[in-house]
Write an enzyme that holds these catalytic residues in place. Structure first.
Site, PDB file in Angstrom:
ATOM      1  N   GLU A 123      16.390  54.458   0.052  1.00 11.40           N
ATOM      2  CA  GLU A 123      15.905  53.422   0.961  1.00 11.40           C
ATOM      3  C   GLU A 123      16.082  52.029   0.368  1.00 11.40           C
ATOM      4  O   GLU A 123      16.417  51.079   1.074  1.00 11.40           O
ATOM      5  CB  GLU A 123      14.430  53.673   1.314  1.00 11.40           C
ATOM      6  N   CYS A 176      23.649  53.528  19.175  1.00 15.90           N
ATOM      7  CA  CYS A 176      23.049  52.308  19.730  1.00 15.90           C
ATOM      8  C   CYS A 176      23.350  51.132  18.803  1.00 15.90           C
ATOM      9  O   CYS A 176      22.461  50.478  18.270  1.00 15.90           O
ATOM     10  CB  CYS A 176      21.546  52.503  19.899  1.00 15.90           C
ATOM     11  N   CYS A 192      26.672  54.224  25.050  1.00 12.78           N
ATOM     12  CA  CYS A 192      25.549  54.628  25.891  1.00 12.78           C
ATOM     13  C   CYS A 192      25.740  56.003  26.524  1.00 12.78           C
ATOM     14  O   CYS A 192      24.774  56.733  26.736  1.00 12.78           O
ATOM     15  CB  CYS A 192      25.306  53.582  26.970  1.00 12.78           C
ATOM     16  N   CYS A 201      24.257  58.688  24.382  1.00  9.90           N
ATOM     17  CA  CYS A 201      22.898  58.466  23.883  1.00  9.90           C
ATOM     18  C   CYS A 201      21.947  59.538  24.406  1.00  9.90           C
ATOM     19  O   CYS A 201      21.866  59.765  25.614  1.00  9.90           O
ATOM     20  CB  CYS A 201      22.405  57.087  24.309  1.00  9.90           C
ATOM     21  N   CYS A 257      15.993  54.651  28.891  1.00 12.79           N
ATOM     22  CA  CYS A 257      16.345  53.323  28.381  1.00 12.79           C
ATOM     23  C   CYS A 257      16.285  52.273  29.487  1.00 12.79           C
ATOM     24  O   CYS A 257      17.057  52.322  30.449  1.00 12.79           O
ATOM     25  CB  CYS A 257      17.734  53.354  27.757  1.00 12.79           C
TER      26      CYS A 257
END
Length: 515
Positions: A105, A261, A268, A271, A277
């Site tokens: 991270e 995205c 899209c 997705c 959305c």
């Protein structure tokens, strides 16, 4: 995709206790505040809810359930095979698992996945446990981190490892709250990622990718850096996180933002949460507006001027941008400009070849603790940079011949907040200086330089010096002292490593009303 949409429709029939469940879905906490801070937080929540239309919320528990299910099903099939995910999944020891997530991270902050893979692999091979990192020197950490940028990340990572070993008995804090409280350099996002992935704490996360996903699925067009919007996004993340698989859910949300995205040209049609959305629905409404009958698509009930999460009147909906209207980029200040003169001083070497002089930067500030060629900061209109630089060189080497100081050109390097222009000089000595290098300075061979803890900016300076010394033109064939990994980034037409970890998806433009 039909199956995914069907899973949304299947939730139309609600159980008898739906009203109670829906109320719980609207609020992340029903606990009675026990302090002034708690009362203040509750008041902020009430004010936020009063100024926000349900259009920007997940008001229906069925939508929350569908979002979790669809996203996790997609992630199980499409997730990239990345080394930190494998370590987190396979490592039985919870402290080592948390350490592996922590390293990934920190490295992934402001850095692309393709770049991090090699650094992460080498890091975990060198320091597989917290105790190994805690016992390493800062010089070793800086050396391995060289070229990754944002060098304070590596230093704070080691500071945190030492604190865990020396003060916490070698055991990582188990919750997002204690991780953020006890470990230096660990903010809210990193703490939540470690806690959810390594310890299964049910806590949401918001990074740049998740922010983009949430802004689009709930049509949040206000400044994402504002306190109100940030608070709302974290509430949404906490509401959506799957209690059975919090770590996988958070990684799935980040994966969706990174691979589908995306900021530009999002895919899209691929997705998994397309049917939920708001941004995609708005695009569809624009495409269907020319057809007979008005499509039944929900809109924000509040006036745009009243709703603090909608696109503002000064930055309205742009049909050509499609779903990329969300999130709107906050205005950024241009990096301030700074100027420096730096010199590559070379002396004859023995078996290892010529030696170049490096000096160490201060322990704090920009590029803290890294090594660089002797440099001086200049004013933009500095007329005597030659003299100022020579004085700095003599501080490290003793008396030097001014006539040999040769100007090679300039190198520009942009840090996150600084545009630094280096005036590059070289100085070749006939023999070694009379005195040995003082503390904070050392002579290295070319090969040693390429493996030292130096910044990318200094590697650019060295490349200019290399080219000039060997009398070659830019782009001509020659032997390379520094390995390719430390040289120029791949061109736009060259595939980067990240592409090998993505399923090939044909490019489409479902986000645009100009299809």
């Amino acid at each position: 995709m039909k199956k995914l949409q069907a899973s949304v429709r299947s939730h139309k029939k609600q159980p008898a206790n739906h009203k109670r469940r829906r109320t719980r879905a609207l609020s992340s906490s029903q606990a009675k505040p026990s302090s002034l801070d708690g009362l203040a937080k509750q008041k902020r929540e009430e004010l936020l809810q009063a100024s926000v239309s349900p259009y920007h919320l997940f008001s229906d528990v069925a939508d929350v359930t569908a979002f979790r299910s669809n996203l996790l099903s997609w992630y199980d099939q499409e997730k990239r095979d990345l080394p930190w995910r494998n370590l987190a999944k396979e490592e039985a020891n919870s402290d080592r698992r948390a350490y592996a997530v922590w390293v990934s991270e920190v490295m992934l902050q402001q850095t692309q996945v393709a770049t991090v893979i090699d650094y992460y692999t080498r890091w975990m091979q060198k320091w597989p446990k917290l105790q190994d990192l805690a016992s390493a020197s800062l010089e070793e950490v800086n050396q391995l981190w060289s070229g990754l940028g944002y060098y304070s990340r590596g230093r704070r990572l080691q500071e945190g490892a030492r604190k865990v070993v020396e003060e916490l008995g070698g055991h990582m804090p188990r919750t997002a709250e204690t991780l953020q409280q006890l470990l230096p350099g660990v903010g809210r996002y990193t703490a939540g990622a470690i806690a959810s992935i390594a310890f299964d704490q049910v806590t949401g996360v918001v990074d740049g990718n998740v922010l983009r996903v949430l802004c689009r699925v709930r049509a949040i067009g206000a400044d994402p850096t504002s306190t109100l919007v940030s608070h709302h996004l974290w509430n949404l993340a906490q509401q959506l996180v799957d209690p059975a698989r919090p770590g996988d859910f958070n990684q799935a949300a980040m994966e969706l933002g990174a691979t589908v995205c995306t900021p530009q040209r999002p895919l899209c049609s691929h997705c998994p949460v397309q049917s939920l959305c708001r941004a995609y629905q708005r695009v569809q409404r624009g495409q269907l507006s020319a057809l007979p009958g008005r499509p039944d698509i929900e809109e924000c009930a509040l006036n745009t001027r009243q709703c603090q999460l909608c696109l503002t009147s000064s930055s309205p909906w742009d049909p050509s941008m499609g779903v990329a209207n969300f999130p709107r980029k906050a205005s950024r200040r241009p990096p301030r400009e700074e100027y420096s003169a730096t010199c590559v001083v070379e002396q004859p070497g023995a078996i290892g070849g010529p030696l170049v002089l490096l000096v160490q930067r201060p322990d704090s500030g920009l590029l803290a603790g890294l090594w660089e060629f002797p440099s001086v900061t200049l004013e933009p209109s500095e007329q005597h940079q030659h003299k100022a630089l020579l004085q700095e060189l003599q501080r490290w080497c003793g008396p030097l011949p001014a006539i040999r100081l040769q100007h090679l050109g300039e190198v520009i390097h942009i840090f996150s907040h600084i545009k630094l222009t280096y005036q590059v000089y070289s100085l070749a000595l006939d023999q070694a200086p009379a005195s040995t290098a003082p503390p904070g300075a050392r002579w290295l061979t070319w090969e040693e330089f390429c493996n030292a803890a130096v910044s990318t900016a200094m590697k650019k300076v060295f490349r200019m010096y290399e080219d000039h010394r060997q009398g070659t033109r830019k782009g001509s064939k020659r032997s390379q002292v520094c390995p390719p990994s430390s040289r120029k980034k791949p061109s736009l037409g060259q595939q980067v490593l990240d592409t090998f970890f993505q399923r090939h998806i044909p490019t489409d433009k479902p986000n645009s009303t100009t299809q």
